[in-house]
Design a protein around this motif. Structure first.
Motif, short mmCIF file in Angstrom:
data_model
loop_
_atom_site.label_atom_id
_atom_site.label_comp_id
_atom_site.label_asym_id
_atom_site.label_seq_id
_atom_site.Cartn_x
_atom_site.Cartn_y
_atom_site.Cartn_z
N ASP A 42 -18.21 66.07 -68.87
CA ASP A 42 -17.95 65.38 -70.13
C ASP A 42 -16.63 65.87 -70.72
O ASP A 42 -16.17 66.97 -70.44
CB ASP A 42 -19.10 65.65 -71.10
N HIS A 43 -16.02 65.04 -71.54
CA HIS A 43 -14.72 65.40 -72.13
C HIS A 43 -14.83 66.63 -73.04
O HIS A 43 -13.85 67.37 -73.21
CB HIS A 43 -14.16 64.22 -72.93
N SER A 44 -16.01 66.86 -73.60
CA SER A 44 -16.17 68.02 -74.49
C SER A 44 -16.04 69.35 -73.75
O SER A 44 -15.73 70.37 -74.37
CB SER A 44 -17.53 67.95 -75.19
N VAL A 45 -16.27 69.34 -72.44
CA VAL A 45 -16.12 70.57 -71.65
C VAL A 45 -14.68 71.06 -71.70
O VAL A 45 -14.41 72.27 -71.80
CB VAL A 45 -16.57 70.34 -70.19
N LEU A 46 -13.73 70.12 -71.67
CA LEU A 46 -12.31 70.50 -71.73
C LEU A 46 -11.98 71.11 -73.09
O LEU A 46 -11.27 72.12 -73.18
CB LEU A 46 -11.44 69.27 -71.48
#
Length: 492
Positions: A104-108
């Motif tokens: 997911d983009h939140s991991v970045l």
């Protein structure tokens, strides 16, 4: 025979698909994969992860995704993860397959916040080290400049500092009373206005327009435009304050000694001239000329300064005495001629057309300014200032056009520092790739000449000369080698 109409037949299973075979050989990501060793990331970030819980995404993959974000100028991390399944080269570069589960983009965002700027500073230094090994740096002549970055916040949102910080403190105490506020009024002027959206950003007047944002200060090597040092500050920091720090970072990163520093008028301060002189560096730094009251044909250079009497001698031999002990405008003293002498002077028409008498302003450190003006010839100075436009201003222009440099993707000084480090690393990486391509072409040309000479020698040893000559011309038409036709005709 006309083929059948092409139709797509979706399959449930795909076999014999190799992403490596579907990526063209000259894809930039292939070259980055061959040049850069990302294995340094894992030991650097190991301390940020615990021993329990679910395993995280490979930090190397996260670093590669952040690299793609700025290499391809993607607007956001969310958009990056939307496009990732569509790009086979991105999947191959991050070591994913077509059916791999993507993060997911939140991991970045979480990883970037957890790592901090130091990891990305190490990445920048690793690429810079490879540029040094490739011989792309001279290290002696550097160009220094800065550029504004617009914050992801509106100028209309500015409020007094105490109001913004008080709201932040209240929100933190309401969420968790054990948390202390990150910012206090100790280091912030009460009259300063902050944005609640991005409290780290500062307002700066640029021309007649207010700009809210940050500022990146760069040091760029003269030889090939490699960025050797970068400092990110808020917009209120004056450019001239970072000169010495940039030189020190450059010398530390490149292990070289600077001989010439080139910059614009914003860095033309007496304090900076003293610092570069102490380091035995020749400055090519312009400065604002001292103002002179009245417009005439005589300039300040036509008046001789007498250090013993602390006065100026005009072309007519009269003295201009210092009027004040305290400097005017903080760093300049005013020298004024006698009104009687000035009105009776036969050279008045060529000197001063005002109502009173001639005045000259002298900087407190005029000696060091004169040294900076005369330590380099005008031709050499003109050459370096022309190079400056191509090297350092070109570096900022390339970052703005190709990597979204002028727009803040995130908020906060640390995150903008990460953004600038990644963009600078990518710009250096592109130059490194271009150099490796040129080196490959040179090697191919050298091998071509070598093969040509080798085959020519073999022809001399050949008994069937006509057959060999036909073979040589056939190979030349296929661009397998380049031969001198005159040398071949000798054989016939």
């Amino acid at each position: 025979m006309l083929g059948c109409k092409q139709q797509r037949n979706p399959k449930l299973f795909y076999s014999f698909i190799n992403l490596d075979e579907r990526i063209r050989p000259d894809n930039p990501l292939r070259k980055i994969h061959d040049i850069i060793d990302f294995s340094f990331v894992r030991p650097q970030v190991k301390n940020f992860y615990g021993n329990r819980g679910n395993p995280s995404i490979d930090p190397i993959v996260l670093m590669k995704l952040m690299l793609i974000l700025f290499l391809e100028n993607i607007p956001s991390e969310r958009e990056l993860m939307r496009r990732l399944p569509e790009r086979l080269d991105w999947l191959w570069f991050c070591q994913y397959d077509l059916d791999s589960e993507l993060p997911d983009h939140s991991v970045l965002s979480k990883a970037r916040r957890r790592w901090g700027p130091e990891i990305f500073r190490t990445f920048f230094q690793n690429i810079l080290t490879q540029c040094i090994k490739a011989g792309l740096l001279d290290g002696e002549v550097i160009h220094i400049d800065s550029s504004m970055i617009h914050a992801n916040a509106s100028v209309d949102s500015l409020k007094p500092a105490f109001a913004v910080l008080a709201d932040n403190v209240y929100q933190k105490l309401e969420a968790d009373s054990s948390k202390l506020p990150e910012r206090s009024l100790d280091n912030i002027d009460i009259q300063t206005k902050l944005s609640p959206t991005d409290p780290d950003a500062r307002c700066r007047v640029k021309g007649s327009q207010k700009v809210l944002g940050y500022q990146e200060h760069r040091c760029v090597d003269d030889a090939n435009g490699i960025i050797t040092a970068t400092i990110t500050t808020d917009a209120s920091v004056h450019e001239g304050e970072t000169l010495e720090e940039l030189i020190e970072i450059h010398e530390s990163n490149t292990q070289s000694k600077v001989s010439t520093a080139v910059a614009d008028k914003a860095y033309g301060r007496a304090e900076n001239y003293k610092k570069v002189k102490a380091k035995n560096i020749t400055p090519c730094i312009a400065h604002k000329k001292s103002r002179s009251c009245g417009k005439g044909k005589f300039s300040r250079d036509d008046f001789q300064y007498d250090s013993a009497k602390d006065c100026y001698i005009c072309p007519n031999g009269k003295e201009l005495k210092r009027q004040t002990r305290k400097p005017v405008n903080r760093n300049e003293h005013m020298y004024k001629a006698s009104r009687k002498d000035c009105q009776r002077c036969p050279l008045r028409a060529n000197c001063y057309n005002g109502k009173y008498s001639k005045r000259i302003y002298r900087h407190e450190d005029q000696d060091i300014i004169d040294w900076a003006d005369n330590c380099m010839s005008k031709t050499r100075r003109r050459y370096f200032m022309g190079r400056r436009r191509a090297v350092v201003e070109g570096s900022f222009g390339d970052a703005a056009n190709n990597h979204g440099y002028k727009r803040s993707r995130w908020r906060g000084l640390e995150r903008i520092t990460i953004q600038n480090l990644l963009i600078s690393s990518i710009q250096n990486l592109r130059k490194l790739i271009a150099t490796s391509n040129r080196a490959g072409h040179k090697l191919a040309a050298t091998m071509n000449v070598y093969l040509s000479n080798l085959i020519f020698i073999r022809v001399l040893q050949c008994l069937h000369l006509k057959t060999a000559i036909r073979s040589l011309f056939r190979m030349q038409k296929m661009n397998l080698l380049s031969l001198d036709v005159d040398r071949i005709m000798i054989l016939s």
